[in-house]
Design an enzyme around this catalytic site. Sequence first.
Site, PDB file in Angstrom:
ATOM      1  N   ASP A  13       0.808  -1.215   0.000  1.00 18.30           N
ATOM      2  CA  ASP A  13       0.000   0.000   0.000  1.00 18.30           C
ATOM      3  C   ASP A  13       0.845   1.271   0.000  1.00 18.30           C
ATOM      4  OD1 ASP A  13      -2.636   1.581   0.761  1.00 18.30           O
ATOM      5  OD2 ASP A  13      -1.122   2.124   2.250  1.00 18.30           O
TER       6      ASP A  13
ATOM      7  N   GLY B 178      -9.456  -2.212  -3.598  1.00 16.94           N
ATOM      8  CA  GLY B 178     -10.485  -3.161  -3.197  1.00 16.94           C
ATOM      9  C   GLY B 178     -11.877  -2.699  -3.587  1.00 16.94           C
TER      10      GLY B 178
ATOM     11  N   ALA C  67      -4.321   3.160  -0.894  1.00 14.38           N
ATOM     12  CA  ALA C  67      -4.186   2.388  -2.135  1.00 14.38           C
ATOM     13  C   ALA C  67      -4.861   1.033  -2.013  1.00 14.38           C
ATOM     14  CB  ALA C  67      -2.714   2.227  -2.500  1.00 14.38           C
ATOM     15  N   ASP C  68      -4.695   0.375  -0.879  1.00 14.39           N
ATOM     16  CA  ASP C  68      -5.363  -0.904  -0.648  1.00 14.39           C
ATOM     17  C   ASP C  68      -6.877  -0.747  -0.703  1.00 14.39           C
ATOM     18  OD1 ASP C  68      -3.327  -2.760  -0.406  1.00 14.39           O
ATOM     19  OD2 ASP C  68      -3.074  -2.467   1.741  1.00 14.39           O
ATOM     20  N   MET C  69      -7.395   0.222   0.034  1.00 14.40           N
ATOM     21  CA  MET C  69      -8.837   0.393   0.108  1.00 14.40           C
ATOM     22  C   MET C  69      -9.412   0.803  -1.250  1.00 14.40           C
ATOM     23  SD  MET C  69      -9.670  -0.468   3.131  1.00 14.40           S
ATOM     24  CE  MET C  69     -11.357   0.125   3.254  1.00 14.40           C
TER      25      MET C  69
END
Length: 417
Positions: free
Chosen positions: A147, A180, A175-177
């Site tokens: 991330d 997703g 970035a992860d969220m």
Amino acid sequence: MTERKKPLDGIKVVDLTRALSGPICTCMLADYGAHVIKIEGLDCELMRGYPNGGMAKATEANDGFRNFASIHRNKDTVCMNLRDPECKAVLMDMLTDADVLISNFRPGTTKAMGIDYDALKEKYPRLICAEISAFREKGREMEPGYDVVVQAASGIIAATGYPGQPPCKPGPSMADMASGLQMTQGILLALLERERSGLGQLVQVKMQDAAMFMMAQYSTPLIDNPDYEFRPNGMAHIEATPSNGFKTADGYIFTAPAGDKLFPIFCNLIGMPDLPSDPRFNTHQNLIDNRHILYDEILGPMFLSNTTEYWYKKLSAAGLPVSPIATPKEAWCKAAEQGSQIVATVHHPRFGDMHVPGLAIELSATPGSVDKNAPYPGEQTYAVLHGLGRTDEQIEQMEQRGVIRCWREENDGCESK
């Protein structure tokens, strides 16, 4: 009247993801009815937070499992070694009636394992293969990425912080969220299209693209205007003025009375009716150019003169956009106390009642729900393999070979009996 089902009832998702970007996607799918089967390796999901995935030392004070529980509720889990041919055959059997296969491995991993879209589409024409990877940037496509590394490449870190200070990472895993959530939309779009064509497809999300999309409203001037740059500006909005956070006598408050309509109302309310006609602030550009004067010399000292609650009540009563700056703990605890649907409660046999994130999307007729706690490692391994036609003897032999883990209530953590 027949009770309507959840929107994704009947959808089966085989989840090979780990960490956060993929699991938050499959969490949302599970909340709205999809049957998500998470495939964990023998060492279990890293986010469980315990050595070897075990829970023998888990205590009320150990938050590792609670982090895992927050995004793995509503899922089943199978622990097996996908590099073992017999386990690979189990996976292929699972795909026979699966709708989605999702992964977030390093690029090239699914191809090397023989489970990429090109390898599967002929045998499973309705299957949607979803893959999250880190970089879209040419020359970096095959690089791994976490991330914070992707945030650095996307411009988010450079756009965060205060002027003249080093770049600063935002608190959440942006970035992860973002990736997703984008993948959730991509899968839903592919499911919708499959209703027309009867065919699956490959859905790809690059974390770098998803993170950059968080700044979409600034993309055109950033690309087309050589003189435009999105620079860190602390709590202040980069364009709208006034729109900033201020220290009060006992905390912090944010208010955004920007615009020709709200700014005069705000100035009248604080006893400074002449500010809108002040040559330093009488146009939008003048406000931007001189906002450091407005913030540091005029509004800053004013907000320090009284409490957060005082200013909140005063500005809110006038219909101005304003909020105390809550800490994450304050925001989540208040939501829990008020019974908001963004907080759900599940019962865990070892930890008792646990609060986990609830639902941000409200559907009036077919709402989602959080119905069960996050599973122990391999909690459904036996049931899934048995449902695929494996006999007790075959499952026991796989356990003895050390290629699967079956959780049993009498065991502690990952350890197989």
